[in-house]
Scaffold this active site. Structure first.
Site, PDB file in Angstrom:
ATOM      1  N   THR A 114       0.835  -1.206   0.000  1.00 42.93           N
ATOM      2  CA  THR A 114       0.000   0.000   0.000  1.00 42.93           C
ATOM      3  C   THR A 114       0.867   1.252   0.000  1.00 42.93           C
ATOM      4  O   THR A 114       1.949   1.256   0.585  1.00 42.93           O
ATOM      5  CB  THR A 114      -0.880  -0.022   1.272  1.00 42.93           C
ATOM      6  OG1 THR A 114      -1.850  -1.034   1.104  1.00 42.93           O
ATOM      7  CG2 THR A 114      -1.571   1.295   1.532  1.00 42.93           C
TER       8      THR A 114
ATOM      9  N   ARG B  67     -13.816  -8.162  -0.295  1.00 39.64           N
ATOM     10  CA  ARG B  67     -13.060  -7.755   0.913  1.00 39.64           C
ATOM     11  C   ARG B  67     -12.503  -6.324   0.775  1.00 39.64           C
ATOM     12  O   ARG B  67     -11.942  -5.952  -0.244  1.00 39.64           O
ATOM     13  CB  ARG B  67     -11.912  -8.744   1.124  1.00 39.64           C
ATOM     14  CG  ARG B  67     -11.046  -8.448   2.358  1.00 39.64           C
ATOM     15  CD  ARG B  67      -9.813  -7.642   2.011  1.00 39.64           C
ATOM     16  NE  ARG B  67      -8.912  -7.484   3.144  1.00 39.64           N
ATOM     17  CZ  ARG B  67      -7.924  -6.584   3.189  1.00 39.64           C
ATOM     18  NH1 ARG B  67      -7.726  -5.769   2.191  1.00 39.64           N
ATOM     19  NH2 ARG B  67      -7.149  -6.503   4.238  1.00 39.64           N
ATOM     20  N   VAL B  68     -12.692  -5.532   1.811  1.00 41.69           N
ATOM     21  CA  VAL B  68     -12.152  -4.167   1.845  1.00 41.69           C
ATOM     22  C   VAL B  68     -11.254  -4.040   3.073  1.00 41.69           C
ATOM     23  O   VAL B  68     -11.604  -4.530   4.153  1.00 41.69           O
ATOM     24  CB  VAL B  68     -13.295  -3.118   1.911  1.00 41.69           C
ATOM     25  CG1 VAL B  68     -12.735  -1.711   2.079  1.00 41.69           C
ATOM     26  CG2 VAL B  68     -14.167  -3.191   0.664  1.00 41.69           C
ATOM     27  N   GLY B  69     -10.102  -3.406   2.912  1.00 45.15           N
ATOM     28  CA  GLY B  69      -9.164  -3.257   4.027  1.00 45.15           C
ATOM     29  C   GLY B  69      -9.228  -1.891   4.683  1.00 45.15           C
ATOM     30  O   GLY B  69     -10.141  -1.096   4.418  1.00 45.15           O
ATOM     31  N   ASP B  70      -8.246  -1.615   5.508  1.00 43.43           N
ATOM     32  CA  ASP B  70      -8.210  -0.361   6.271  1.00 43.43           C
ATOM     33  C   ASP B  70      -7.997   0.869   5.395  1.00 43.43           C
ATOM     34  O   ASP B  70      -8.345   1.987   5.786  1.00 43.43           O
ATOM     35  CB  ASP B  70      -7.099  -0.420   7.326  1.00 43.43           C
ATOM     36  CG  ASP B  70      -5.738  -0.685   6.715  1.00 43.43           C
ATOM     37  OD1 ASP B  70      -5.651  -1.513   5.768  1.00 43.43           O
ATOM     38  OD2 ASP B  70      -4.747  -0.067   7.150  1.00 43.43           O
TER      39      ASP B  70
ATOM     40  N   THR C 168      -0.033   1.232   6.657  1.00 43.93           N
ATOM     41  CA  THR C 168       0.100   0.064   5.777  1.00 43.93           C
ATOM     42  C   THR C 168       0.292  -1.182   6.632  1.00 43.93           C
ATOM     43  O   THR C 168       1.048  -1.159   7.604  1.00 43.93           O
ATOM     44  CB  THR C 168       1.269   0.211   4.793  1.00 43.93           C
ATOM     45  OG1 THR C 168       1.438  -1.049   4.109  1.00 43.93           O
ATOM     46  CG2 THR C 168       2.576   0.585   5.468  1.00 43.93           C
ATOM     47  N   GLY C 169      -0.398  -2.245   6.270  1.00 47.08           N
ATOM     48  CA  GLY C 169      -0.292  -3.482   7.043  1.00 47.08           C
ATOM     49  C   GLY C 169      -1.534  -4.309   6.817  1.00 47.08           C
ATOM     50  O   GLY C 169      -2.353  -3.990   5.943  1.00 47.08           O
ATOM     51  N   MET C 170      -1.703  -5.339   7.613  1.00 44.23           N
ATOM     52  CA  MET C 170      -2.845  -6.239   7.431  1.00 44.23           C
ATOM     53  C   MET C 170      -4.120  -5.554   7.907  1.00 44.23           C
ATOM     54  O   MET C 170      -4.349  -5.372   9.107  1.00 44.23           O
ATOM     55  CB  MET C 170      -2.550  -7.513   8.230  1.00 44.23           C
ATOM     56  CG  MET C 170      -3.533  -8.602   7.959  1.00 44.23           C
ATOM     57  SD  MET C 170      -3.453  -9.090   6.216  1.00 44.23           S
ATOM     58  CE  MET C 170      -4.821 -10.179   6.164  1.00 44.23           C
ATOM     59  N   GLY C 171      -4.959  -5.166   6.937  1.00 40.51           N
ATOM     60  CA  GLY C 171      -6.118  -4.333   7.206  1.00 40.51           C
ATOM     61  C   GLY C 171      -7.046  -4.860   8.286  1.00 40.51           C
ATOM     62  O   GLY C 171      -7.645  -4.079   9.030  1.00 40.51           O
TER      63      GLY C 171
HETATM   64  N1  ASP Z   1      -3.567  -2.229   4.391  1.00 42.49           N
HETATM   65  C1  ASP Z   1      -3.827  -2.888   3.146  1.00 42.49           C
HETATM   66  C2  ASP Z   1      -5.053  -3.738   3.248  1.00 42.49           C
HETATM   67  O1  ASP Z   1      -5.218  -4.443   4.229  1.00 42.49           O
HETATM   68  C3  ASP Z   1      -2.704  -3.744   2.697  1.00 42.49           C
HETATM   69  C4  ASP Z   1      -1.371  -3.047   2.596  1.00 42.49           C
HETATM   70  O2  ASP Z   1      -1.020  -2.239   3.464  1.00 42.49           O
HETATM   71  O3  ASP Z   1      -0.647  -3.310   1.614  1.00 42.49           O
HETATM   72  O4  ASP Z   1      -5.818  -3.760   2.313  1.00 42.49           O
END
Ligand code: ASP
Length: 313
Positions: free
Chosen positions: A178, A206-209, A229-232
């Site tokens: 991200t 699926r939608v992330g953060d 950025t990280g696991m949403g």
């Molecule tokens: N935060 C993003 C998501 O979970 C992934 C990423 O940071 O690359 O969609």
């Protein structure tokens, strides 16, 4: 006296190891990060708005195949690209976001348009694209976003029945890609912008953060602007960007303490790998990560450019 301005960007955090990084890839990443942060800094130097600077910086990374946003986005289970993006401007705390975007080259511009030209904050899928085409956005075929690298990643994830980070085939595969930018302009405005293709092999819309204001993006004048950025799935539940702002607002923590507390605290214990960038009302920039690296860069009001990759730099 000229008022301070500052901009910081990220191109994703995760497992980035020196012994897996090639010289050529490193040079290309550094060049892309430099071009991005300078695109934003140029707008700030000319007295432009913090959000326009952040969007300009993000757009450069969306146009590069090195990052998981715009061109080079990861693929869904159905072998499609579905992108999320959001922006926030700290003056009136205006915000705009889009999710599940398939045919718009620069979702970050669309998020800014949702903020400026709609009555809403978050638009999704076909509806968001209808809004875009009514505003003369060009229809972009999925082929434009597709890269061999992301296809290989998808296949290896499908084999393992996983989603999110893939096994390493490329030096920076174990990394969330991200992109985001935060800026303080010379008028005192703080703004944040974040854009992503999400996680590899995602299903069911699926939608992330990245599309969620207060999780992936937050900005409040006089306080702070944050992009994550990280696991949403973790960043949404810990409302990461909003939590940094709340700690600064209520506990009067400085930007460094607030960011480190959030990233190295419960988020990490829960398994939420990733990082964030933040800039406060004085132009102090902080990069925080609980992973081995995060692509990142900044330009301060003296014009000093910094580009870094690893956590220990
Ligand atoms: N935060 C993003 C998501 O979970 C992934 C990423 O940071 O690359 O969609």
């Amino acid at each position: 006296m000229t008022k301070p301005f500052a901009i910081a960007i990220h191109g994703g955090a995760g497992t980035i190891l020196r012994d897996q990084m090639t010289q050529t890839l490193k040079q290309e990443i550094v060049a892309a990060l430099t071009q991005s942060v300078q695109a934003g800094a140029k707008i700030l130097e000319a007295g432009g708005d913090a959000l326009d600077a952040a969007v300009a910086a993000v757009k450069v990374m969306e146009d590069s195949a090195h990052f998981n946003a715009g061109k080079g986005s990861v693929l869904t289970h159905e072998e499609m690209v579905e992108m999320d993006a959001s922006v926030m401007h700290g003056a009136a705390m205006d915000a705009g976001a889009v999710a599940g975007i398939r045919h718009i080259r620069n979702p970050i511009e669309l998020a800014r348009d949702v903020m400026r030209n709609s009555d809403h904050v978050l638009l999704i899928g076909e509806g968001a694209e209808k809004f875009a085409f009514e505003r003369q956005y060009e229809y972009t075929e999925q082929d434009y976003f597709f890269t061999e690298r992301r296809y290989d990643q998808l296949l290896s994830m499908k084999e393992k029945g996983l989603f999110a980070l893939s096994e390493s085939k490329y030096p920076d595969d174990k990394k969330y890609g991200t992109v985001g930018a935060v800026a303080l302009d010379s008028h005192g405005n703080l703004a944040a912008a974040t854009s992503t293709g999400g996680v590899t092999n995602k299903k069911y819309g699926r939608v992330g953060d990245t599309a969620i204001i207060g999780a992936g993006t937050f900005a409040e004048n006089g306080n702070v602007a944050v992009s994550t950025t990280g696991m949403g799935e973790y960043f949404i539940r810990k409302t990461v960007a909003g939590d940094v702002a709340a700690r600064m607002r209520y506990l009067k923590e400085d930007v460094h303490t607030a960011c480190e507390t959030v990233i190295q605290g419960e988020l990490k214990t829960m398994g939420g790998e990733g990082g964030l960038i933040a800039v406060d009302a004085q132009g102090d920039v902080h990069f925080a990560m609980n992973s081995s690296g995060m692509y990142r860069a900044s330009v301060d009001s003296r014009g000093e450019l910094t580009v870094k990759i690893y956590a220990d730099e």
